[in-house]
Scaffold this motif. Sequence first.
Motif, mmCIF file in Angstrom:
data_model
loop_
_atom_site.group_PDB
_atom_site.id
_atom_site.type_symbol
_atom_site.label_atom_id
_atom_site.label_comp_id
_atom_site.label_asym_id
_atom_site.label_seq_id
_atom_site.Cartn_x
_atom_site.Cartn_y
_atom_site.Cartn_z
ATOM 1 N N GLY A 48 -6.694 29.103 -1.779
ATOM 2 C CA GLY A 48 -7.644 29.424 -0.731
ATOM 3 C C GLY A 48 -7.322 28.762 0.593
ATOM 4 N N LEU A 49 -6.796 27.552 0.545
ATOM 5 C CA LEU A 49 -6.429 26.856 1.779
ATOM 6 C C LEU A 49 -5.281 27.564 2.489
ATOM 7 C CD1 LEU A 49 -6.623 23.102 0.667
ATOM 8 C CD2 LEU A 49 -8.341 24.448 1.894
ATOM 9 N N ASP A 50 -4.375 28.161 1.700
ATOM 10 C CA ASP A 50 -3.274 28.921 2.298
ATOM 11 C C ASP A 50 -3.806 30.168 2.998
ATOM 12 O OD1 ASP A 50 -1.339 27.138 1.384
ATOM 13 O OD2 ASP A 50 -1.133 28.179 -0.536
ATOM 14 N N VAL A 51 -4.800 30.806 2.375
ATOM 15 C CA VAL A 51 -5.419 31.977 3.003
ATOM 16 C C VAL A 51 -6.074 31.569 4.320
ATOM 17 C CG1 VAL A 51 -7.182 33.760 2.762
ATOM 18 C CG2 VAL A 51 -5.835 33.087 0.776
ATOM 19 N N ILE A 56 -15.908 28.524 -1.854
ATOM 20 C CA ILE A 56 -16.707 28.423 -3.062
ATOM 21 C C ILE A 56 -15.745 28.133 -4.221
ATOM 22 C CG2 ILE A 56 -16.596 30.926 -3.437
ATOM 23 C CD1 ILE A 56 -19.431 30.731 -4.607
ATOM 24 N N THR A 57 -16.075 27.161 -5.035
ATOM 25 C CA THR A 57 -15.163 26.756 -6.100
ATOM 26 C C THR A 57 -15.930 26.232 -7.307
ATOM 27 O OG1 THR A 57 -13.285 25.305 -6.633
ATOM 28 C CG2 THR A 57 -14.971 24.431 -5.157
ATOM 29 N N GLY A 58 -15.259 26.239 -8.446
ATOM 30 C CA GLY A 58 -15.889 25.766 -9.666
ATOM 31 C C GLY A 58 -15.718 24.292 -9.912
ATOM 32 N N SER A 59 -14.875 23.645 -9.112
ATOM 33 C CA SER A 59 -14.640 22.206 -9.297
ATOM 34 C C SER A 59 -14.740 21.480 -7.969
ATOM 35 C CB SER A 59 -13.256 21.962 -9.909
ATOM 36 O OG SER A 59 -12.243 22.491 -9.081
ATOM 37 N N ALA A 60 -15.301 20.299 -8.015
ATOM 38 C CA ALA A 60 -15.483 19.509 -6.796
ATOM 39 C C ALA A 60 -14.259 18.645 -6.541
ATOM 40 C CB ALA A 60 -16.730 18.645 -6.917
ATOM 41 N N ASP A 61 -13.398 19.091 -5.661
ATOM 42 C CA ASP A 61 -12.205 18.342 -5.274
ATOM 43 C C ASP A 61 -12.419 17.844 -3.852
ATOM 44 O OD1 ASP A 61 -9.627 17.604 -4.236
ATOM 45 O OD2 ASP A 61 -8.706 18.725 -5.872
ATOM 46 N N VAL A 62 -12.660 16.553 -3.723
ATOM 47 C CA VAL A 62 -12.997 15.987 -2.417
ATOM 48 C C VAL A 62 -11.885 16.216 -1.401
ATOM 49 C CG1 VAL A 62 -13.537 13.877 -1.161
ATOM 50 C CG2 VAL A 62 -14.499 14.245 -3.430
ATOM 51 N N VAL A 115 -12.341 18.294 2.048
ATOM 52 C CA VAL A 115 -12.101 17.676 3.349
ATOM 53 C C VAL A 115 -11.102 18.499 4.159
ATOM 54 C CG1 VAL A 115 -11.122 15.675 4.519
ATOM 55 C CG2 VAL A 115 -12.707 15.348 2.614
ATOM 56 N N SER A 116 -10.023 18.948 3.495
ATOM 57 C CA SER A 116 -9.010 19.754 4.183
ATOM 58 C C SER A 116 -9.607 21.055 4.703
ATOM 59 C CB SER A 116 -7.845 20.068 3.234
ATOM 60 O OG SER A 116 -7.165 18.886 2.853
ATOM 61 N N ALA A 117 -10.424 21.684 3.871
ATOM 62 C CA ALA A 117 -11.046 22.958 4.256
ATOM 63 C C ALA A 117 -11.969 22.782 5.453
ATOM 64 C CB ALA A 117 -11.816 23.534 3.073
ATOM 65 N N MET A 118 -12.795 21.736 5.424
ATOM 66 C CA MET A 118 -13.740 21.509 6.512
ATOM 67 C C MET A 118 -13.023 21.117 7.803
ATOM 68 S SD MET A 118 -16.566 22.322 5.129
ATOM 69 C CE MET A 118 -17.786 21.762 6.321
ATOM 70 N N LYS A 119 -11.972 20.316 7.686
ATOM 71 C CA LYS A 119 -11.205 19.927 8.875
ATOM 72 C C LYS A 119 -10.548 21.135 9.521
ATOM 73 C CE LYS A 119 -10.067 15.055 8.090
ATOM 74 N NZ LYS A 119 -8.969 14.077 7.873
ATOM 75 N N ALA A 120 -10.210 22.122 8.698
ATOM 76 C CA ALA A 120 -9.559 23.333 9.212
ATOM 77 C C ALA A 120 -10.570 24.345 9.742
ATOM 78 C CB ALA A 120 -8.697 23.968 8.126
ATOM 79 N N GLY A 121 -11.867 23.991 9.690
ATOM 80 C CA GLY A 121 -12.867 24.833 10.323
ATOM 81 C C GLY A 121 -13.800 25.601 9.416
#
Length: 245
Positions: A89-92, A107-113, A117-123
């Motif tokens: 998803g981050l690549d998308v 949206i994901t089934g596992s909580a990977d901090v 963080v990477s997703a939120m930093k990317a917007g």
Amino acid sequence: MLTLAGGSALTTPLRVADHREAKSGTTTVRPTVFVVDDDISCCAFVRSVVESAGWRSETFASAHEFLSRPRTLVPSCLVLDVGLPDLNGLDVQQRIVDRNDMPIIFITGSADVAVAVSAMKAGAVEFLIKPCQTDVLLKTIGRAVEQSTAALRLEVEIQTLRGRYAELSSREREVMALVVAGRLNKQVGGELGISEITVKGHRGNVMRKMNARSLPDLVTMAALLGLLPERSLGGKWRSTPAAQR
């Protein structure tokens, strides 16, 4: 001019009403929520939530299926799973980084901090953990649709300004650059080697062609066009790609 799905021209500012519809002039454009997830049950849940709120939904089982879809300019957002069978998803997210009119909700089934963080930093608008609560998902999508609507409205405004800017002569652009930089008519004339009366004429043409009601209005337009001072040019201004596109 931006063209909406169905061929409608987006020429006036959009607004969101009750998070259910966006309007362009008298043409109603329903926001679209794109869902990319290989989990069939999750897609069905998100689709039911989206459509119950009056939005449109389109679901995709893979990243490539979504990425191959032709782009349409309507208020929208993307509900994106992190772990997809083909692309992360981050690549998308990185592949569509220029599409600020389509905010992303992860949206994901596992909580990977680290991933969150990477997703939120990317917007990303939000990072949700399955199973999502209906009210939380609705509120998050509503916020994303509002962001999309604002982005499309801004793009319409910028495209309109680009069209007006293109109508200026090269001398009028020089005068505009110096005027929005705070130069007085006499100073503009001195820098360009023309009379103050000539400057006033060019300045009047700029205000008329740009449809600026005041100097602050013109400065705002210059900022939206990406006209930035270039110190290496002795204080002169030049247009950035934003003004030239």
